[in-house]
Write a protein that holds these residues in place. Structure first.
Motif, short mmCIF file in Angstrom:
data_model
loop_
_atom_site.label_atom_id
_atom_site.label_comp_id
_atom_site.label_asym_id
_atom_site.label_seq_id
_atom_site.Cartn_x
_atom_site.Cartn_y
_atom_site.Cartn_z
N SER A 196 -3.22 4.60 -2.49
CA SER A 196 -4.95 5.96 -1.89
C SER A 196 -4.54 6.99 -2.31
CB SER A 196 -5.66 5.72 -0.94
OG SER A 196 -5.56 4.03 -0.71
N LYS A 243 -6.53 -5.65 3.39
CA LYS A 243 -5.85 -4.82 1.91
C LYS A 243 -4.70 -4.61 1.48
CE LYS A 243 -8.49 -0.85 0.24
NZ LYS A 243 -8.42 0.28 0.47
N ALA A 291 -7.00 5.82 6.61
CA ALA A 291 -6.77 5.28 5.39
C ALA A 291 -5.83 4.52 5.14
CB ALA A 291 -5.50 6.17 3.30
N TYR A 292 -4.31 4.33 6.61
CA TYR A 292 -3.73 3.24 7.38
C TYR A 292 -4.90 2.27 8.27
CZ TYR A 292 0.32 5.40 5.45
OH TYR A 292 0.86 6.16 5.19
N GLY A 304 0.38 -1.11 0.54
CA GLY A 304 -0.22 0.10 -0.48
C GLY A 304 0.95 1.05 -0.25
N VAL A 330 -4.99 10.95 -0.75
CA VAL A 330 -6.42 11.88 0.07
C VAL A 330 -6.27 12.44 0.92
CG1 VAL A 330 -7.00 8.55 1.40
CG2 VAL A 330 -5.29 10.39 2.71
N VAL A 380 -0.52 5.20 0.71
CA VAL A 380 -0.90 6.42 1.35
C VAL A 380 -0.55 8.08 1.05
CG1 VAL A 380 -2.39 7.28 3.13
CG2 VAL A 380 -2.29 4.52 2.26
N GLU A 385 -7.47 2.02 7.50
CA GLU A 385 -8.60 0.61 6.44
C GLU A 385 -8.07 -0.50 5.93
OE1 GLU A 385 -12.09 1.27 3.03
OE2 GLU A 385 -10.61 2.94 3.23
N ILE A 386 -7.00 -0.21 5.63
CA ILE A 386 -5.98 -0.60 4.35
C ILE A 386 -5.13 -2.22 6.06
CG2 ILE A 386 -2.97 -1.22 4.80
CD1 ILE A 386 -3.72 1.41 3.37
N ARG A 413 -2.46 15.00 0.03
CA ARG A 413 -3.05 15.14 -1.43
C ARG A 413 -1.97 16.14 -1.63
NH1 ARG A 413 -6.73 14.82 -4.58
NH2 ARG A 413 -8.49 13.88 -3.48
N VAL A 422 -1.36 -0.74 -4.13
CA VAL A 422 -2.77 -0.46 -3.76
C VAL A 422 -2.41 0.83 -3.37
CG1 VAL A 422 -4.75 -0.44 -2.25
CG2 VAL A 422 -3.47 -2.25 -3.77
#
Length: 340
Positions: free
Chosen positions: A98, A117, A108-109, A62, A100, A64, A111-112, A67, A96
């Motif tokens: 993301s 994920k 986000a972390y 992953g 954000v 992350v 959720e991973i 922005r 993956v």
């Protein structure tokens, strides 16, 4: 080529080969490397779904990206990902990504981790005060930092350019050439890489009993207009710098534009040294490169980060790993003696 045929070529059991390819720690590093190299040589590609079912892993890494960092570092990030992605593919991993809002990074972390994920994550753009390593340890999510978090160098996994040493060497080159008014156009200095570069710049001056001038030291988003606007203003001042040390090739192009607009010649009237990430779309090339630079390939950093994450950290998550990437100091056409 199937698993049985690969095992026969290696004269190993299918179980050992499968465990080596899937990163099990009980397979020693030498055997695992031999298996990976033979699989690559023979073109063996394991069935991803079967690997996921067999190992209980996602077979994904992953990324992350806040922005604000994504917008500031997009060209560098894409070059890094190109290097990392090739390594993931070679080892049978997916990527993956993301992007954000800054306020949603921790979510986000989480959720991973909770949805499994990714098996591990790469952390980008570390700041001087960065809470992501603590969160990832809390989530028991293996990670590696591209860069470093101050004070956590011995307890986190990281790959980083030796930014302080690179900018100390670059500054010393300009000082050796007789320059005493050297402007620094840096990135945002809440970012660890930029803080270390400033430290190297200041150390080189301090070691010679010289002071830096805050009026010609700037920190901002590393764009072409940032370089052009600041260089133009400084060069038209009553006490202009004779040299610039710049944190990105994109910004250095702006500096070169401003030098030309002021009727000056780069390398003769004004010297410029820039950091060069060896971006594929922006080559600093030629028998004698356009810019004198501190060069360190960000694509190579991506490759090494991915290799360490997959080959070292996932099999042995409790053993910290780190790696310095020293920048080369390459003499180009943009430096010369200070004007008399």
């Amino acid at each position: 080529m199937n698993l049985k045929e690969l095992a026969q070529a290696l004269e190993l059991s299918q179980t050992t080969v499968s465990r080596a390819l899937n990163g099990y720690p009980e397979v020693n590093a030498e055997t695992r490397q031999r298996v990976v190299e033979m699989a690559r040589k023979l073109g063996y590609a394991p069935n991803q779904q079967a690997r996921r079912l067999a190992t209980g892993r996602s077979m994904s890494i992953g990324h992350v990206i806040p922005r604000s960092i994504h917008e500031m570092m997009n060209p560098i990030f894409m070059e890094f990902v190109a290097g990392a992605g090739q390594t993931y593919s070679r080892h049978g991993y997916d990527m993956v990504i993301s992007v954000v809002e800054d306020t949603k990074v921790n979510a986000a972390y989480r959720e991973i981790a909770t949805r499994k994920k990714a098996d591990a994550v790469l952390v980008h753009g570390p700041r001087l005060a960065d809470d992501r390593p603590a969160l990832l340890r809390e989530l028991d999510l293996p990670f590696l930092v591209h860069g470093r978090v101050p004070g956590q160098e011995k307890t986190t996994n990281w790959v980083d350019v030796n930014n302080r040493h690179a900018f100390e060497r670059a500054t010393n080159l300009l000082l050796d050439l007789g320059h005493r008014r050297i402007a620094l156009l840096n990135g945002f200095e809440e970012m660890d890489f930029a803080d270390r570069r400033r430290s190297g710049f200041e150390k080189a001056h301090a070691d010679r009993g010289l002071e830096t001038d805050p009026d010609i030291m700037k920190a901002a988003d590393m764009t072409e207009p940032y370089g052009a606007d600041n260089a133009r203003r400084m060069l038209r001042s009553s006490n202009p710098p004779t040299a610039f040390l710049v944190s990105s090739m994109i910004t250095a192009i702006g500096v070169a534009r401003a030098i030309s607009e002021c009727g000056l010649k780069i390398g003769t009237d004004v010297s410029v040294i820039t950091h060069d990430d060896a971006l594929s779309f922006l080559p600093n090339s030629g028998d004698v490169p356009i810019f004198t630079c501190t060069r360190s390939s960000v694509r190579l950093a991506g490759t090494r980060a991915a290799e360490l994450l997959i080959e070292n950290i996932l099999p042995n998550p409790d053993v910290p790993v780190s790696e310095y990437l020293e920048a080369e100091l390459i003499i180009g056409q943009s430096t010369g003696p200070a004007p008399v």
